[in-house]
Design a protein around this motif. Structure first.
Motif, PDB file in Angstrom:
ATOM      1  N   ALA A 248       0.834  -1.205   0.000  1.00  0.00           N
ATOM      2  CA  ALA A 248       0.000   0.000   0.000  1.00  0.00           C
ATOM      3  C   ALA A 248       0.865   1.251   0.000  1.00  0.00           C
ATOM      4  O   ALA A 248       1.924   1.299   0.637  1.00  0.00           O
ATOM      5  CB  ALA A 248      -0.906   0.002   1.219  1.00  0.00           C
ATOM      6  N   ASP A 249       0.430   2.258  -0.753  1.00  0.00           N
ATOM      7  CA  ASP A 249       1.116   3.547  -0.818  1.00  0.00           C
ATOM      8  C   ASP A 249       0.762   4.357   0.434  1.00  0.00           C
ATOM      9  O   ASP A 249      -0.407   4.733   0.625  1.00  0.00           O
ATOM     10  CB  ASP A 249       0.688   4.287  -2.076  1.00  0.00           C
ATOM     11  N   PRO A 250       1.730   4.636   1.325  1.00  0.00           N
ATOM     12  CA  PRO A 250       1.400   5.382   2.549  1.00  0.00           C
ATOM     13  C   PRO A 250       0.787   6.749   2.269  1.00  0.00           C
ATOM     14  O   PRO A 250      -0.111   7.193   2.977  1.00  0.00           O
ATOM     15  CB  PRO A 250       2.753   5.500   3.253  1.00  0.00           C
ATOM     16  N   ARG A 251       1.302   7.424   1.225  1.00  0.00           N
ATOM     17  CA  ARG A 251       0.771   8.756   0.924  1.00  0.00           C
ATOM     18  C   ARG A 251      -0.697   8.675   0.539  1.00  0.00           C
ATOM     19  O   ARG A 251      -1.519   9.501   0.983  1.00  0.00           O
ATOM     20  CB  ARG A 251       1.596   9.395  -0.195  1.00  0.00           C
ATOM     21  N   ARG A 252      -1.031   7.687  -0.289  1.00  0.00           N
ATOM     22  CA  ARG A 252      -2.430   7.542  -0.699  1.00  0.00           C
ATOM     23  C   ARG A 252      -3.323   7.227   0.508  1.00  0.00           C
ATOM     24  O   ARG A 252      -4.426   7.750   0.625  1.00  0.00           O
ATOM     25  CB  ARG A 252      -2.539   6.433  -1.747  1.00  0.00           C
ATOM     26  N   SER A 253      -2.803   6.363   1.399  1.00  0.00           N
ATOM     27  CA  SER A 253      -3.584   6.026   2.593  1.00  0.00           C
ATOM     28  C   SER A 253      -3.801   7.244   3.466  1.00  0.00           C
ATOM     29  O   SER A 253      -4.883   7.464   4.023  1.00  0.00           O
ATOM     30  CB  SER A 253      -2.862   4.917   3.384  1.00  0.00           C
ATOM     31  N   LEU A 254      -2.753   8.083   3.599  1.00  0.00           N
ATOM     32  CA  LEU A 254      -2.890   9.300   4.395  1.00  0.00           C
ATOM     33  C   LEU A 254      -3.876  10.281   3.762  1.00  0.00           C
ATOM     34  O   LEU A 254      -4.651  10.956   4.449  1.00  0.00           O
ATOM     35  CB  LEU A 254      -1.520   9.962   4.580  1.00  0.00           C
ATOM     36  N   GLU A 255      -3.844  10.373   2.440  1.00  0.00           N
ATOM     37  CA  GLU A 255      -4.792  11.270   1.756  1.00  0.00           C
ATOM     38  C   GLU A 255      -6.227  10.803   1.972  1.00  0.00           C
ATOM     39  O   GLU A 255      -7.138  11.616   2.198  1.00  0.00           O
ATOM     40  CB  GLU A 255      -4.458  11.319   0.263  1.00  0.00           C
ATOM     41  N   GLU A 256      -6.422   9.482   1.892  1.00  0.00           N
ATOM     42  CA  GLU A 256      -7.768   8.963   2.136  1.00  0.00           C
ATOM     43  C   GLU A 256      -8.190   9.200   3.587  1.00  0.00           C
ATOM     44  O   GLU A 256      -9.342   9.547   3.874  1.00  0.00           O
ATOM     45  CB  GLU A 256      -7.800   7.461   1.813  1.00  0.00           C
ATOM     46  N   ALA A 257      -7.244   9.020   4.528  1.00  0.00           N
ATOM     47  CA  ALA A 257      -7.557   9.278   5.933  1.00  0.00           C
ATOM     48  C   ALA A 257      -7.899  10.747   6.153  1.00  0.00           C
ATOM     49  O   ALA A 257      -8.811  11.089   6.913  1.00  0.00           O
ATOM     50  CB  ALA A 257      -6.377   8.857   6.815  1.00  0.00           C
ATOM     51  N   LEU A 258      -7.154  11.640   5.480  1.00  0.00           N
ATOM     52  CA  LEU A 258      -7.438  13.072   5.604  1.00  0.00           C
ATOM     53  C   LEU A 258      -8.821  13.402   5.046  1.00  0.00           C
ATOM     54  O   LEU A 258      -9.560  14.206   5.617  1.00  0.00           O
ATOM     55  CB  LEU A 258      -6.355  13.867   4.875  1.00  0.00           C
ATOM     56  N   GLN A 259      -9.166  12.743   3.931  1.00  0.00           N
ATOM     57  CA  GLN A 259     -10.492  12.959   3.347  1.00  0.00           C
ATOM     58  C   GLN A 259     -11.581  12.489   4.309  1.00  0.00           C
ATOM     59  O   GLN A 259     -12.593  13.165   4.510  1.00  0.00           O
ATOM     60  CB  GLN A 259     -10.603  12.213   2.014  1.00  0.00           C
ATOM     61  N   ARG A 260     -11.357  11.332   4.934  1.00  0.00           N
ATOM     62  CA  ARG A 260     -12.314  10.836   5.913  1.00  0.00           C
ATOM     63  C   ARG A 260     -12.422  11.796   7.107  1.00  0.00           C
ATOM     64  O   ARG A 260     -13.500  12.006   7.650  1.00  0.00           O
ATOM     65  CB  ARG A 260     -11.893   9.453   6.400  1.00  0.00           C
ATOM     66  N   THR A 261     -11.302  12.375   7.500  1.00  0.00           N
ATOM     67  CA  THR A 261     -11.309  13.318   8.618  1.00  0.00           C
ATOM     68  C   THR A 261     -12.121  14.566   8.272  1.00  0.00           C
ATOM     69  O   THR A 261     -12.877  15.090   9.105  1.00  0.00           O
ATOM     70  CB  THR A 261      -9.873  13.724   8.997  1.00  0.00           C
ATOM     71  N   ASP A 262     -11.977  15.038   7.033  1.00  0.00           N
ATOM     72  CA  ASP A 262     -12.790  16.182   6.594  1.00  0.00           C
ATOM     73  C   ASP A 262     -14.273  15.844   6.641  1.00  0.00           C
ATOM     74  O   ASP A 262     -15.113  16.677   7.036  1.00  0.00           O
ATOM     75  CB  ASP A 262     -12.387  16.588   5.170  1.00  0.00           C
ATOM     76  N   GLU A 263     -14.586  14.612   6.228  1.00  0.00           N
ATOM     77  CA  GLU A 263     -15.986  14.193   6.290  1.00  0.00           C
ATOM     78  C   GLU A 263     -16.488  14.167   7.726  1.00  0.00           C
ATOM     79  O   GLU A 263     -17.628  14.548   8.016  1.00  0.00           O
ATOM     80  CB  GLU A 263     -16.135  12.817   5.643  1.00  0.00           C
ATOM     81  N   LEU A 264     -15.642  13.722   8.645  1.00  0.00           N
ATOM     82  CA  LEU A 264     -16.019  13.723  10.062  1.00  0.00           C
ATOM     83  C   LEU A 264     -16.297  15.136  10.552  1.00  0.00           C
ATOM     84  O   LEU A 264     -17.267  15.397  11.265  1.00  0.00           O
ATOM     85  CB  LEU A 264     -14.900  13.090  10.893  1.00  0.00           C
ATOM     86  N   GLN A 265     -15.433  16.077  10.166  1.00  0.00           N
ATOM     87  CA  GLN A 265     -15.615  17.459  10.601  1.00  0.00           C
ATOM     88  C   GLN A 265     -16.914  18.033  10.047  1.00  0.00           C
ATOM     89  O   GLN A 265     -17.671  18.710  10.758  1.00  0.00           O
ATOM     90  CB  GLN A 265     -14.429  18.297  10.138  1.00  0.00           C
ATOM     91  N   LEU A 266     -17.204  17.772   8.782  1.00  0.00           N
ATOM     92  CA  LEU A 266     -18.450  18.264   8.184  1.00  0.00           C
ATOM     93  C   LEU A 266     -19.665  17.648   8.868  1.00  0.00           C
ATOM     94  O   LEU A 266     -20.688  18.309   9.067  1.00  0.00           O
ATOM     95  CB  LEU A 266     -18.459  17.951   6.687  1.00  0.00           C
ATOM     96  N   THR A 267     -19.542  16.363   9.225  1.00  0.00           N
ATOM     97  CA  THR A 267     -20.656  15.701   9.911  1.00  0.00           C
ATOM     98  C   THR A 267     -20.936  16.358  11.247  1.00  0.00           C
ATOM     99  O   THR A 267     -22.091  16.634  11.601  1.00  0.00           O
ATOM    100  CB  THR A 267     -20.346  14.209  10.112  1.00  0.00           C
ATOM    101  N   VAL A 268     -19.891  16.625  12.024  1.00  0.00           N
ATOM    102  CA  VAL A 268     -20.066  17.280  13.318  1.00  0.00           C
ATOM    103  C   VAL A 268     -20.697  18.659  13.139  1.00  0.00           C
ATOM    104  O   VAL A 268     -21.602  19.047  13.884  1.00  0.00           O
ATOM    105  CB  VAL A 268     -18.717  17.382  14.058  1.00  0.00           C
TER     106      VAL A 268
END
Length: 436
Positions: A248-268
């Motif tokens: 797995a590409d660590p950078r890609r995984s981090l980008e996906e995690a960051l995207q998920r984090t943005d979604e969490l913030q929008l949800t809150v």
């Protein structure tokens, strides 16, 4: 309140009875004097010019309870009943004018007897003042009796009116005490008194608003945890996959995690906006096309449904693919509906969208069924299977915050329809309230 009304009645009776009593006294004594004057005049007419020479005088029957007497110029009693010693009222009549007054406890009227333009005698009519006072007192007793009856009637009416006014006020106080004790369902009933009903309506509105504020505050934690569950699960799954896959590409995984984090913030932020009881559509939500919304839903739910051996399909008419909607709020609603279909439904989850004459109709359907009469599905805490009963009420609240509607439009198979304003405009025509 009844004391105030009773005081007003007493004051009204006094203001009426005292002048009336004075008027009765004046009227009775005036009438008696008038009656005595008539009797004296009638007697004077019967007195001839020769009565001083000894001619007998025939007096008419007295019209009063008193006495009538005839005196000559030397004040000698010639006929009738009267005192031997004349009083000042009788003496003054020798001047040629009718005189009246009181003497020795009697009302006295003296009329001069005239012959050949000369005063030859006086007719004196008198009655005891005590008899007049007796009639005056009897009249006053009658007034007092009527006043007492009026007072009793007024007191009865005052008590009834006071009870009519105090009952709603007591009810208002009871409801206020119930609200203070924590019962936010207590409401003041309509009393029919406009002023009290206005105060009751204000209190009911205040309690309703307070109840809504407390409900939103109380439900914020539940709503937030419900909405954070899916993106957190996706974030965890992505991170675990990246850790387990050495390629797995660590950078890609981090980008996906960051995207998920943005979604969490929008949800809150979305759930927090609901907790503020805002009635206006969100102005800071990112707008995007239905095509973007479809892609986001497929990305978020394809893996979760595949783990259950199910699939998700999207049917988007080309004419509506480019229509604009608030992405985050619509994604929150679709997450709830798709998660509801995954938990309670069966088979393929279908996501459809179409134009609905000024609105966009987004449908989430599966191959399961909901029995008829499930109108309470959107009431918090109500669920047809094991669940919290939080998702659908929250989804409807999110839809309404957009100026849209969410309804159950199919029972077998199950179908939920979300109506949102086209191109991000606020409000849905009322004929779309019940779905398409």
């Amino acid at each position: 309140m009844s004391r105030v009304a009773l005081t007003a009645v007493v004051m009204s009776l006094l203001l009426l009875a005292i002048p009336l009593a004075i008027g009765i006294r004046i009227s009775f004594f005036s009438d008696e004097s008038t009656e005595l004057g008539r009797a004296a005049l009638a007697a004077a007419v019967q007195v001839g010019p020769d009565f001083t020479a000894g001619d007998p005088v025939e007096l008419p029957r007295s019209l009063t309870d008193g006495s009538v007497a005839v005196y000559d110029r030397s004040f000698q009693l010639r006929a009738g009943t009267g005192p031997r010693a004349v009083d000042e009222v009788t003496r003054s009549a020798l001047g040629g004018e009718v005189s009246q007054g009181r003497a020795g406890g009697d009302l006295v009227v003296a009329v001069p007897v005239v012959a050949a333009e000369q005063v030859i005698g006086v007719v004196r009519a008198a009655s005891p003042a005590a008899a007049v006072w007796t009639r005056v007192l009897l009249a006053w007793l009658g007034i007092a009796a009527l006043a007492l009856i009026a007072l009793l009637v007024g007191w009865s009416v005052a008590v009834r009116q006071a009870a009519r006014l105090t009952r709603p006020l007591e009810s208002l106080a009871d409801v206020a005490r119930s609200v203070t004790a924590g019962d936010l369902t207590a409401r003041v009933p309509v009393s029919g008194i406009p002023e009290i009903d206005a105060a009751s309506a204000t209190q009911n509105a205040m309690v309703s608003r307070l109840s809504a504020v407390l409900d939103h505050a109380r439900h914020f934690g539940t709503d937030a945890s419900h909405q954070l569950r899916t993106p957190l699960a996706g974030l965890r799954l992505g991170l675990e996959t990246a850790l387990q896959d050495p390629r797995a590409d660590p950078r890609r995984s981090l980008e996906e995690a960051l995207q998920r984090t943005d979604e969490l913030q929008l949800t809150v932020e979305q759930v927090l906006a609901l907790s503020r009881l805002t009635t206006q559509p969100p102005t800071d939500d990112q707008l995007g096309s239905l095509d973007e919304l479809k892609d986001a839903s497929l990305r978020r739910w394809h893996g979760a449904l595949a783990l259950d051996g199910r699939r998700i399909s999207c049917l988007l008419a080309p004419a509506v693919a480019s229509l604009v909607v608030p992405l985050n709020a619509c994604q929150q609603i679709l997450d709830i509906l798709i998660d509801n279909a995954r938990t309670h439904g069966r088979g393929t989850v279908q996501l459809r969208a179409r134009d609905a004459l000024g609105a966009i109709a987004i449908e989430v359907a599966d191959e399961g069924r909901i029995r008829s009469g499930s109108a309470d599905l959107f009431r918090r805490g109500v669920t047809t299977h094991a669940g919290s009963g939080v998702g659908l009420p929250l989804a409807r609240a999110l839809a309404e915050s957009l100026g849209g509607r969410l309804n159950l439009t199919g029972h077998s198979p199950t179908c939920f329809t979300l109506l949102v304003p086209a191109d991000g405009t606020a409000g849905i025509r009322s004929d779309f309230v019940h779905g398409a």
